[in-house]
Write a protein that holds these residues in place. Structure first.
Motif, PDB file in Angstrom:
ATOM      1  N   ARG A  56       0.753  -1.071   0.429  1.00 43.75           N
ATOM      2  CA  ARG A  56      -0.179  -0.186   0.368  1.00 43.75           C
ATOM      3  C   ARG A  56       0.927   0.872   0.205  1.00 43.75           C
ATOM      4  NH1 ARG A  56      -5.684  -1.017   1.631  1.00 43.75           N
ATOM      5  NH2 ARG A  56      -5.389   0.850   2.973  1.00 43.75           N
ATOM      6  N   ASN A  59       1.210   2.771  -3.796  1.00 47.32           N
ATOM      7  CA  ASN A  59       0.323   3.341  -4.533  1.00 47.32           C
ATOM      8  C   ASN A  59      -0.374   4.317  -3.584  1.00 47.32           C
ATOM      9  OD1 ASN A  59      -1.900   2.233  -2.922  1.00 47.32           O
ATOM     10  ND2 ASN A  59      -2.650   1.516  -5.393  1.00 47.32           N
ATOM     11  N   MET A  61      -1.656   4.285  -0.994  1.00 47.67           N
ATOM     12  CA  MET A  61      -3.304   4.015  -0.138  1.00 47.67           C
ATOM     13  C   MET A  61      -2.725   4.388   1.080  1.00 47.67           C
ATOM     14  SD  MET A  61      -5.750   3.756  -2.179  1.00 47.67           S
ATOM     15  CE  MET A  61      -7.270   2.801  -1.278  1.00 47.67           C
ATOM     16  N   ASP A  63      -1.619   6.267   2.593  1.00 47.79           N
ATOM     17  CA  ASP A  63      -1.716   8.235   3.022  1.00 47.79           C
ATOM     18  C   ASP A  63      -3.091   8.193   3.772  1.00 47.79           C
ATOM     19  OD1 ASP A  63       0.434   8.596   1.781  1.00 47.79           O
ATOM     20  OD2 ASP A  63      -0.187   9.752   0.576  1.00 47.79           O
ATOM     21  N   THR A  64      -4.108   7.623   3.274  1.00 43.28           N
ATOM     22  CA  THR A  64      -5.809   7.901   3.856  1.00 43.28           C
ATOM     23  C   THR A  64      -5.687   7.561   5.303  1.00 43.28           C
ATOM     24  OG1 THR A  64      -6.712   5.574   3.367  1.00 43.28           O
ATOM     25  CG2 THR A  64      -6.509   7.821   1.876  1.00 43.28           C
ATOM     26  N   ILE A  65      -5.381   6.451   5.663  1.00 40.39           N
ATOM     27  CA  ILE A  65      -4.689   6.381   7.709  1.00 40.39           C
ATOM     28  C   ILE A  65      -4.777   7.520   8.293  1.00 40.39           C
ATOM     29  CG2 ILE A  65      -4.273   4.710   8.970  1.00 40.39           C
ATOM     30  CD1 ILE A  65      -3.976   2.554   7.189  1.00 40.39           C
ATOM     31  N   PRO A  66      -5.095   7.839   9.400  1.00 40.07           N
ATOM     32  CA  PRO A  66      -4.562   9.136   9.975  1.00 40.07           C
ATOM     33  C   PRO A  66      -3.568   8.439  11.064  1.00 40.07           C
ATOM     34  CG  PRO A  66      -6.894   8.430  11.155  1.00 40.07           C
ATOM     35  CD  PRO A  66      -6.646   7.302   9.352  1.00 40.07           C
ATOM     36  N   THR A  89      -3.744  11.327  -7.895  1.00 42.40           N
ATOM     37  CA  THR A  89      -4.832  10.992  -9.143  1.00 42.40           C
ATOM     38  C   THR A  89      -3.979  10.288  -9.599  1.00 42.40           C
ATOM     39  OG1 THR A  89      -5.943  12.185  -8.485  1.00 42.40           O
ATOM     40  CG2 THR A  89      -6.585  11.313 -11.000  1.00 42.40           C
ATOM     41  N   ARG A  92      -2.267   7.353  -8.707  1.00 43.43           N
ATOM     42  CA  ARG A  92      -2.722   5.862  -8.648  1.00 43.43           C
ATOM     43  C   ARG A  92      -3.712   5.611  -9.989  1.00 43.43           C
ATOM     44  NH1 ARG A  92      -5.407   8.239  -2.987  1.00 43.43           N
ATOM     45  NH2 ARG A  92      -4.213   7.737  -1.497  1.00 43.43           N
ATOM     46  N   LYS A  93      -3.327   6.064 -11.052  1.00 41.80           N
ATOM     47  CA  LYS A  93      -3.854   5.922 -11.769  1.00 41.80           C
ATOM     48  C   LYS A  93      -2.627   4.894 -12.998  1.00 41.80           C
ATOM     49  CE  LYS A  93      -5.021   7.734 -17.261  1.00 41.80           C
ATOM     50  NZ  LYS A  93      -4.663   6.615 -17.664  1.00 41.80           N
ATOM     51  N   MET A  97      -4.732  -0.840  -7.706  1.00 39.76           N
ATOM     52  CA  MET A  97      -4.648  -2.105  -7.027  1.00 39.76           C
ATOM     53  C   MET A  97      -5.724  -2.563  -7.061  1.00 39.76           C
ATOM     54  SD  MET A  97      -3.968  -1.445  -2.978  1.00 39.76           S
ATOM     55  CE  MET A  97      -2.616  -2.044  -2.475  1.00 39.76           C
ATOM     56  N   PHE A  99      -8.273  -5.191  -4.607  1.00 41.66           N
ATOM     57  CA  PHE A  99      -7.537  -5.535  -3.020  1.00 41.66           C
ATOM     58  C   PHE A  99      -8.377  -7.699  -2.937  1.00 41.66           C
ATOM     59  CE2 PHE A  99      -8.842  -1.238  -3.515  1.00 41.66           C
ATOM     60  CZ  PHE A  99      -7.707  -0.571  -2.819  1.00 41.66           C
ATOM     61  N   ASN A 103     -14.711  -6.689  -4.173  1.00 44.58           N
ATOM     62  CA  ASN A 103     -15.310  -5.555  -3.840  1.00 44.58           C
ATOM     63  C   ASN A 103     -15.942  -4.889  -5.931  1.00 44.58           C
ATOM     64  OD1 ASN A 103     -15.615  -5.513  -1.246  1.00 44.58           O
ATOM     65  ND2 ASN A 103     -13.830  -4.786  -0.868  1.00 44.58           N
ATOM     66  N   PHE A 105     -18.275  -2.225  -7.601  1.00 43.54           N
ATOM     67  CA  PHE A 105     -19.712  -1.457  -7.168  1.00 43.54           C
ATOM     68  C   PHE A 105     -21.117  -1.495  -6.941  1.00 43.54           C
ATOM     69  CE2 PHE A 105     -16.498   1.780  -8.848  1.00 43.54           C
ATOM     70  CZ  PHE A 105     -15.863   2.310  -7.004  1.00 43.54           C
TER      71      PHE A 105
ATOM     72  N   ARG B  94     -12.143  15.151  10.351  1.00 38.12           N
ATOM     73  CA  ARG B  94     -11.712  14.086  11.250  1.00 38.12           C
ATOM     74  C   ARG B  94     -12.182  14.014  12.144  1.00 38.12           C
ATOM     75  NH1 ARG B  94      -6.124  12.953   9.217  1.00 38.12           N
ATOM     76  NH2 ARG B  94      -6.119  11.568   7.132  1.00 38.12           N
ATOM     77  N   TYR B 165     -16.060   1.173  -0.843  1.00 37.13           N
ATOM     78  CA  TYR B 165     -16.155   1.951  -2.088  1.00 37.13           C
ATOM     79  C   TYR B 165     -15.300   2.408  -1.783  1.00 37.13           C
ATOM     80  CZ  TYR B 165     -21.054  -0.987  -1.736  1.00 37.13           C
ATOM     81  OH  TYR B 165     -21.849  -1.600  -2.142  1.00 37.13           O
ATOM     82  N   ILE B 168     -11.864   1.479  -3.042  1.00 28.80           N
ATOM     83  CA  ILE B 168     -11.548   0.969  -4.805  1.00 28.80           C
ATOM     84  C   ILE B 168     -11.807   2.538  -5.407  1.00 28.80           C
ATOM     85  CG2 ILE B 168     -12.965  -0.149  -6.808  1.00 28.80           C
ATOM     86  CD1 ILE B 168     -14.712  -1.347  -4.419  1.00 28.80           C
ATOM     87  N   ALA B 171      -8.703   4.197  -4.983  1.00 33.34           N
ATOM     88  CA  ALA B 171      -7.316   3.361  -6.114  1.00 33.34           C
ATOM     89  C   ALA B 171      -7.087   3.638  -7.514  1.00 33.34           C
ATOM     90  CB  ALA B 171      -7.345   1.668  -5.373  1.00 33.34           C
ATOM     91  N   GLY B 173      -8.029   5.856  -9.179  1.00 33.11           N
ATOM     92  CA  GLY B 173      -6.996   7.708  -8.658  1.00 33.11           C
ATOM     93  C   GLY B 173      -8.317   8.330  -8.827  1.00 33.11           C
TER      94      GLY B 173
END
Lengths: 258, 278
Positions: A56, A59, A61, A63-66, A89, A92-93, A97, A99, A103, A105, B94, B165, B168, B171, B173
């Protein structure tokens, strides 16, 4: 597929002295390794060894975890992706990834695959359906779903959903594909299908897979990295790691004694 | 199992059944009572004509128009504001002091009696901003009143959307805004609609907040700056001032039927949406 000779290999992603902290806890310790273009690289190790965390990082990913802190360098084609001017952006293009959970949509099969291209600004319907067809064909799903593109993706089997996730990723034309235990929720047949697909996709993409399943790493990868408690213990050609490991910890792990 | 446990179980089942039946019974009784007294008055002219003699005779068309104008405008104001606040609280901040303050504010607002909103609307919109008794003043007041409900339910609906969601979408972009509008909101929509429907229900039947702010004229409005009388205010006045009990019941019946119809339509739309997306 035969393992290519080292002199043919092109470095794609270079990780140098990577440290990662969750608050006080250090999850990655001075990890350095190079992932090569058009190779399947497996990252193995026991739960909590940091293999998914490392994936993670590639890419961003994480970064979103505090409360997370990353030090060191990760370069994609020589450019530091943790650089100040990196566009997430764009990153990640290029580095996509898939998972662990397949998952999708809760949208139609078509809208799932078209999600990425639309996010990147493609509106032309003809181009979109062309991309959808090509992406589904690339994962071997086109024949099965061509008649029901407007059906909800939730009606697919788990295995096919994971293939759809791969198609959705292929649709944004990445360079590197990260797979985080992509087959752990799947039945054996779907698992084999994913492995065959990795071999197919490796012609065009650089593939990095995190897996619990050592047979899978042995079967489906060219190179293997073994991690333990946040450290990279050993990294080399898969055959060498599984038949002639240099580190006793690697040996104990691949023979099931750790 | 011993006898006492069995007896306790049977008593509990009996009490729970009785509660459910009683609840339903009260609801049916109220509805039946209103319709029993109201339906005989109903006719096409009752809903298509303006009242005469202060409502003793004639129809109730202006109050139907007034009720729906107020409700629709209130929802048009409160829905974007409420959903926007909910998105801000869930996706763009947050958890911390700011979100706690906004949430506490919204919850306190939800507990304020509607007559207080009426008084506030009268002082602020009608007098201070000079909007007068008008659809606009009434709708702004109603919007302030239903805003907390919409925020609360939207927030819960958005939080219930699986994190996968978002993951994804990121990920692939997607930006945060693309993720919210394309991946999160479609899944949260049924829940958000529930909040909007609750707000609509409160608006349609509201009396205290609108009598102060939208006025009580019986003329047909021609713009949002005109005053109106809602159905709820109309039958309050008809009954309170002893003008016409039958017409009060007739108006109440139309109000009840409108609320039911609106709820059925919303429910049907939601089912269609869910069927398409799952």
């Amino acid at each position: 597929m035969a393992i290519r000779q080292p002199n043919e290999l092109h470095p794609k992603v270079e990780v140098k002295d990577l440290d990662l902290y969750y608050g006080q806890h250090q999850a990655l310790k001075k990890v350095s390794l190079t992932f090569y273009a058009n190779q399947v690289t497996a990252i193995i190790g026991p739960s909590g060894c940091g293999k998914s965390t490392l994936l993670r990082c590639l890419n961003r990913m994480n970064d979103t975890i505090p409360g997370i802190r990353v030090e060191g360098r990760v370069a994609l084609d020589g450019t530091d992706i943790y650089g100040r001017r990196q566009d997430l952006t764009r990153l990640r293009k290029s580095v996509g990834m898939v998972f662990q959970r397949p998952n999708v949509f809760p949208l139609s099969i078509l809208d799932n695959v078209a999600y990425g291209p639309k996010v990147h600004g493609l509106k032309d319907r003809a181009r979109l359906s062309e991309i959808v067809e090509r992406s589904l064909a690339a994962v071997g799903l086109w024949g099965e779903v061509r008649e029901r593109l407007n059906v909800s993706a939730l009606e697919l089997s788990l295995g096919n959903r994971q293939l759809l996730c791969l198609a959705r990723l292929v649709a944004v034309e990445p360079e590197v594909i990260l797979l985080d235990e992509p087959a752990s929720a799947l039945d054996p047949i779907s698992t084999l299908r994913i492995e065959e697909l990795m071999r197919e996709l490796q012609k065009e993409y650089t593939i990095i897979i995190v897996t619990h399943n050592m047979q899978q790493a042995a079967r489906a990868s060219d190179r293997t990295a073994f991690m333990l408690s946040g450290e990279l213990v050993e990294y080399g050609e898969t055959r060498q790691i599984f038949t002639n490991p240099r580190d006793t910890r690697t040996e104990r792990y691949v023979t099931g004694k750790l | 199992m011993n006898n006492r446990a069995i007896v306790a179980h049977k008593v509990a089942v009996g009490v729970l059944w009785a509660s459910a039946v009683l609840t339903l019974g009260i609801l049916v009784f109220i509805l039946a009572y209103i319709l029993y007294h109201g339906l005989p008055v109903l006719s096409w002219s009752f809903i298509s004509q303006s009242p005469t003699e202060m409502g003793r005779s004639g129809g109730i068309l202006p109050t139907i128009v007034g009720t729906f104008a107020l409700t629709i405008l209130a929802l048009a104001i409160a829905t974007p504001l409420g959903v926007g606040t909910a998105i801000f609280l869930t996706e763009y901040t947050r958890p911390g002091p700011l979100t706690r303050v906004v949430r506490f504010g919204a919850e306190s607002l939800a507990g304020v009696p509607s007559i207080i909103f009426g008084l506030f609307g009268f002082m602020f919109f009608v007098i201070y901003l000079g909007l007068g008794w008008s659809i606009l003043s009434g709708a702004l007041t109603l919007a302030a009143m239903i805003l907390p409900t919409i925020i609360r339910t939207s927030e819960e609906a958005i939080r219930a959307v699986p994190d996968s969601y978002r993951e994804i979408s990121f990920a692939l972009g997607g930006t945060r805004w693309q993720t919210v509008t394309r991946a999160v909101l479609p899944s949260a929509l049924p829940g958000i609609l529930t909040g909007v429907m609750l707000g609509m229900g409160r608006s349609i039947g509201e009396t205290a907040a609108v009598i102060f702010t939208a006025g009580s004229t019986l003329r047909l409005p021609t713009s949002v700056t005109d005053p109106v009388r809602t159905m709820a205010v109309h039958f309050y006045i008809l009954a309170r001032e002893g003008i016409s009990m039958p017409n009060a019941y007739g108006t109440a019946a139309i109000l009840v039927i409108s609320i039911l119809a609106v709820n059925f339509v919303a429910y049907w739309l939601m089912q269609r949406f869910i069927a398409r997306h799952s």
